[in-house]
Design a protein around this motif. Structure first.
Motif, PDB file in Angstrom:
ATOM      1  N   SER A   1      -6.974  -6.568   9.295  1.00 46.74           N
ATOM      2  CA  SER A   1      -7.078  -5.718  10.483  1.00 46.74           C
ATOM      3  C   SER A   1      -7.257  -6.485  11.797  1.00 46.74           C
ATOM      4  O   SER A   1      -7.333  -5.884  12.853  1.00 46.74           O
TER       5      SER A   1
ATOM      6  N   LEU B   1       0.834  -1.203   0.000  1.00 42.58           N
ATOM      7  CA  LEU B   1       0.000   0.000   0.000  1.00 42.58           C
ATOM      8  C   LEU B   1       0.866   1.250   0.000  1.00 42.58           C
ATOM      9  O   LEU B   1       0.536   2.234  -0.635  1.00 42.58           O
TER      10      LEU B   1
ATOM     11  N   ASN C   1      -6.183  -7.529   3.419  1.00 42.18           N
ATOM     12  CA  ASN C   1      -4.991  -6.812   3.890  1.00 42.18           C
ATOM     13  C   ASN C   1      -4.135  -7.727   4.753  1.00 42.18           C
ATOM     14  O   ASN C   1      -4.644  -8.403   5.640  1.00 42.18           O
TER      15      ASN C   1
HETATM   16  C1  NAG Z   1      -7.113  -2.509   4.153  1.00 44.74           C
HETATM   17  O1  NAG Z   1      -6.231  -1.445   4.377  1.00 44.74           O
HETATM   18  C2  NAG Z   1      -6.694  -0.211   3.883  1.00 44.74           C
HETATM   19  C3  NAG Z   1      -5.622   0.819   4.133  1.00 44.74           C
HETATM   20  O2  NAG Z   1      -5.194   0.736   5.464  1.00 44.74           O
HETATM   21  C4  NAG Z   1      -7.998   0.168   4.577  1.00 44.74           C
HETATM   22  O3  NAG Z   1      -8.484   1.367   4.025  1.00 44.74           O
HETATM   23  C5  NAG Z   1      -9.003  -0.935   4.351  1.00 44.74           C
HETATM   24  O4  NAG Z   1     -10.176  -0.670   5.085  1.00 44.74           O
HETATM   25  C6  NAG Z   1      -8.442  -2.252   4.799  1.00 44.74           C
HETATM   26  N1  NAG Z   1      -9.362  -3.295   4.460  1.00 44.74           N
HETATM   27  C7  NAG Z   1      -9.659  -4.274   5.283  1.00 44.74           C
HETATM   28  C8  NAG Z   1     -10.632  -5.284   4.802  1.00 44.74           C
HETATM   29  O5  NAG Z   1      -9.151  -4.358   6.393  1.00 44.74           O
END
Ligand code: NAG
Ligand code: NAG
Ligand code: NAG
Ligand code: NAG
Ligand code: NAG
Ligand code: NAG
Ligand code: NAG
Ligand code: NAG
Ligand code: NAG
Ligand code: NAG
Length: 736
Positions: free
Chosen positions: A330, A242, A367
């Motif tokens: 996350s 990213l 992610n």
């Molecule tokens: C993945 O990371 C991006 C940038 O940090 C964030 O905007 C997005 O919500 C994340 N997606 C998930 C599914 O965690």
């Protein structure tokens, strides 16, 4: 030291040099590489993709359609030669493969929809499935001309894999450019993985079909199949980051440690563990800049993914300096990960962790992040060396296009035919216990030499065994010793029942003493034994136990010509496989064709070994010059050509290059058809021709007193009518 002892010593040395040589590299038991639609073999890196006309698999299709392209766009693809030709299916069709080792296999499919004068592949719309899973629900047709590469990792628990291609509508067609079906080590994917939300364990992974979606080498270059232990491709990670500015790429030139019970070179190669992407904050050891490094991947919402992370601490100068957090979507996957502890205090040790993530929340992005640990007095840092993401499951209904006669029990046929025709002679193996020579050889070497001897489930052997009486043969330089039957009779006190030291599925083992007082164990093949796999294994175990206690070596045989039948790979690997049978069978086919014994020491040197001699003629296209003169006039050239090709493939140096037995049998049937069709003979005549072959063998083998039982119960296992037709012809004639 007598010349004989010296020779024996040299032979033993050769044996264990061969044992040490036994490649560290993983050798897949099943290894099918096909360049579909190609008339010739294609070399890709260090591997050879076979022409689509090979006999190692069964192609079931109504039309024999192939196409090729000379489009220059192909040359920019990673493996251009594989995409240049395609096999086209206008009706449901399939490739089937005989599976020797059940368990996980990579199935790799290559597609490139080019346009050729007769077929517009861009209009293709089709499914690809195995008997158990749908691999490709609907080929993304109509798309621009881009290649599509798919890799699946399936646990195949059947003896035959059928890969079916089914066009989805009337005018539609299916196609395929190249196929790989390759077995992988059993421990590649375990049965359990962690779940991060809610925290728990996922069980039952070993039954799930997996499809590779991403395989990434963090901080490193593209790793092409030739540089990977299992011919995988690893992509660099830059394009998935990213924020590249938060990451730095590190590499390591030292040795990667593979500890027991965790990662191996097959799980991921050195080149993957030797590079990593690290938090850039580590450059500022004093700074308290705290941020995550995140990679983002496209995924299908609603699907589950298997995620494997590879770690190897190639950045720390000392133990217990690196602590970091790992996140998936996350969610905290591992907090304060301490690689020093997990790898039992070894730096640069490879390890991996498995997770299953369910994209149930409908998100299309996955992610993966690493970030600083929240522990006190720990500097911000973190690494990731490799990442694999595989989609679990497949949906839809599999359509299976079965090949004709797919139920035949080939192993049994092979056993019966070899037993009957060849009298293949692994009848007596001499095992020298060499105790007297120990002092001279050095104990350490001895132990080392035999350690690699192993038994595994893939060993199988179904050759028949017969004795010939008092005949000796010059076995050439392959092996130093042969013993006349009389010598063995004398050594074992005429096979004294009181001297039996073991009994295996293959016959009895007698203790014995040669005239020079060398102690030997003599294994006498039992012609009546059924040689089931289990019995044979029992016997190998017995032998391996003997090998444990003493320096024990297989040093020779008696029975005429046995080494001419034996798979040359056996000398390198000490392992007989089903492909060894294929080799032996190829030799038998030559024997049948040329009506001469497999080893004939009375002939000029270059002619002594039938296999070597005949294959030279075959390669020059002159096989017809050495056919038994009594049948040479009756064989049609096409039939002979196919016969010769079949034999040549059976005699390939490496087992993996030899066809499966079933395919050999099918080819022989084809040989028979060529003979029938072109000759205009009646059925009876052509069967007579086949009859004639074994009678040649009978002439040769009469002296060896080969008996054939037409009512052999093993023959009842032939479930395929056409195959049994050919082989009953081959087998029966001697019973008449
Ligand atoms: C993945 O990371 C991006 C940038 O940090 C964030 O905007 C997005 O919500 C994340 N997606 C998930 C599914 O965690
Ligand atoms: C390509 O296809 C044409 C016919 O469409 C055929 O004549 C030619 O031999 C093929 N070339 C190769 C390399 O397969
Ligand atoms: C492929 O075939 C299926 C079934 O006939 C059909 O539903 C689908 O629309 C077709 N796809 C294309 C791109 O033609
Ligand atoms: C295929 O063709 C047949 C007759 O030509 C027709 O009845 C059938 O509906 C067609 N099927 C599809 C999926 O187009
Ligand atoms: C394959 O599946 C079978 C049957 O479920 C199982 O016993 C075996 O352990 C699996 N093999 C691997 C390598 O996962
Ligand atoms: C991959 O192998 C090729 C030779 O096959 C070699 O030149 C190249 O350096 C290797 N790349 C890596 C990353 O090891
Ligand atoms: C390292 O620290 C210096 C000052 O402390 C700062 O200017 C610089 O941006 C930092 N670099 C990184 C990559 O955090
Ligand atoms: C790293 O990401 C996780 C999950 O998104 C978040 O909880 C954590 O606060 C982040 N850490 C830093 C230092 O930004
Ligand atoms: C390998 O090591 C990691 C880290 O300790 C551990 O989580 C994982 O379960 C180990 N894997 C195996 C197969 O032992
Ligand atoms: C795989 O598919 C089957 C049947 O569609 C379903 O029952 C199972 O839950 C799926 N497994 C995963 C991990 O999605």
């Amino acid at each position: 030291m007598s010349a004989r002892k010296l020779q024996m010593g040299i032979y033993v040395l050769m044996m264990f040099m061969g044992m040490l040589y036994v490649c560290n590299a993983f050798t897949p038991t099943d290894n099918y590489l096909i360049d579909c639609g190609s008339p010739s073999n294609t070399v890709v890196g260090r591997r050879t993709f076979m022409a689509d006309t090979s006999i190692s698999w069964t192609l079931t299709t109504k039309t024999d359609s192939m196409a090729n392209t000379s489009s220059s766009s192909v040359s920019s693809f990673s493996t251009p030669s594989l995409y240049q030709t395609a096999r086209i299916f206008t009706d449901p069709s399939s490739y089937s493969f005989s599976i020797k080792q059940q368990g996980r296999h990579f199935i790799r499919l290559y597609f490139f929809p080019f346009s050729s004068p007769n077929f517009k592949l861009t209009t293709a719309n089709f499914t690809v499935s195995t008997q158990d899973s749908v691999l490709l629900q609907s080929y993304p047709a109509g798309s621009a001309s881009t290649p599509l590469f798919r890799e699946y990792l399936l646990n195949i628990t059947r003896s035959t894999l059928i890969l079916s291609f089914v066009p989805l509508s009337n005018n539609s067609l299916a196609f395929i450019n190249a196929i790989e079906v390759v077995s992988v080590p059993d421990n590649l994917i375990g049965d359990t993985a962690r779940i991060v939300n809610p925290i728990g364990n996922y069980e039952g992974l070993s039954d799930e079909p997996l499809q590779t979606v991403y395989r990434i080498n963090m901080g490193g270059p593209l790793v092409n199949p030739d540089n990977d232990t299992l011919w995988r491709t690893w992509q660099p990670d830059q394009s998935f980051l990213l924020d590249k500015n938060l990451a730095q790429f590190v590499s390591f030139s030292g040795k990667i440690n593979y500890l027991d019970g965790n990662s191996t070179e097959e799980i991921a190669p050195d080149v993957v563990y030797s590079t990593a992407t690290e938090l850039a904050s580590s450059m500022n050891r004093t700074s308290d800049a705290r941020f995550n490094v995140t990679w983002q991947f496209d995924v299908d919402p609603g699907s589950s993914y298997f995620v494997r992370m590879h770690f190897c601490d190639i950045v720390s100068k000392a133990l217990f300096e690196l602590y970091f957090d790992v996140y998936i979507s996350s969610y905290m996957a591992v907090s304060d990960l301490d690689l020093s502890t997990t790898t039992v205090n070894v730096l640069a040790a490879a390890c991996y962790m498995d997770f299953v993530v369910d994209m149930a929340d409908g998100s299309r992005k996955l992610n993966i992040s690493i970030g600083p640990s929240s522990l006190e007095n720990v500097l911000p840092d973190g690494i990731l060396n490799g990442l694999e993401i595989m989609k679990i499951n497949s949906t839809g209904t599999a359509t299976v296009v079965s090949p004709p006669g797919s139920k035949a029990n080939v192993g049994v046929i092979v056993g019966a035919v070899l037993g009957a025709l060849a009298g293949v002679a692994i009848a007596v193996c001499i095992i020298c216990t060499m105790l007297r020579r120990r002092r001279r050889m050095g104990r350490k070497q001895n132990t080392k030499a035999w350690l690699p001897f192993s038994i595994n489930g893939t060993v199988s052997q179904s050759m028949g065994s017969r004795f010939s009486n008092g005949t000796t043969a010059t076995l050439g330089n392959v092996i130093g010793y042969q013993f006349s039957f009389a010598v063995l009779q004398e050594a074992t006190n005429n096979f004294d029942e009181g001297w039996v030291i073991g009994v295996g599925g293959f016959g009895k083992v007698y203790k014995g003493v040669l005239r020079d007082e060398t102690k030997v164990a003599v294994k006498r093949g039992n012609p009546k034994s059924q040689q089931g796999l289990n019995e044979f294994r029992t016997e190998i175990e017995l032998l391996s136990r003997l090998r444990h206690r003493h320096l024990v070596s297989l040093i020779g045989t008696a029975v005429k010509g046995s080494f001419g039948y034996l798979d040359p790979e056996y000398f390198r690997r000490q392992q007989l496989t089903e492909k060894s049978d294929v080799y032996s069978f190829g030799v038998v086919l030559l024997e049948v064709l040329c009506a001469r014994p497999v080893i004939d020491p009375t002939l000029p040197r270059e002619m002594v070994n039938l296999a070597e001699w005949a294959i030279k003629f075959q390669r020059r296209g002159e096989l017809d010059r050495i056919v038994d003169p009594r049948i040479t006039g009756t064989i049609k050239p096409d039939s002979l050509r196919k016969f010769g090709e079949t034999v040549e493939k059976c005699l390939a140096d490496c087992g993996v290059d030899r066809p499966a037995m079933g395919d050999v049998l099918w080819n022989l049937e084809y040989v028979l058809q060529l003979q029938e069709v072109e000759s205009g003979y009646t059925d009876v005549n052509s069967i007579n021709w086949i009859d004639e072959l074994p009678s040649q063998v009978q002439n040769i083998s009469n002296s060896e007193n080969v008996a054939v039982d037409e009512h052999d119960p093993r023959l009842n296992d032939l479930s395929d009518v056409s195959m049994s037709r050919v082989f009953s012809q081959l087998v029966k004639s001697e019973g008449r």
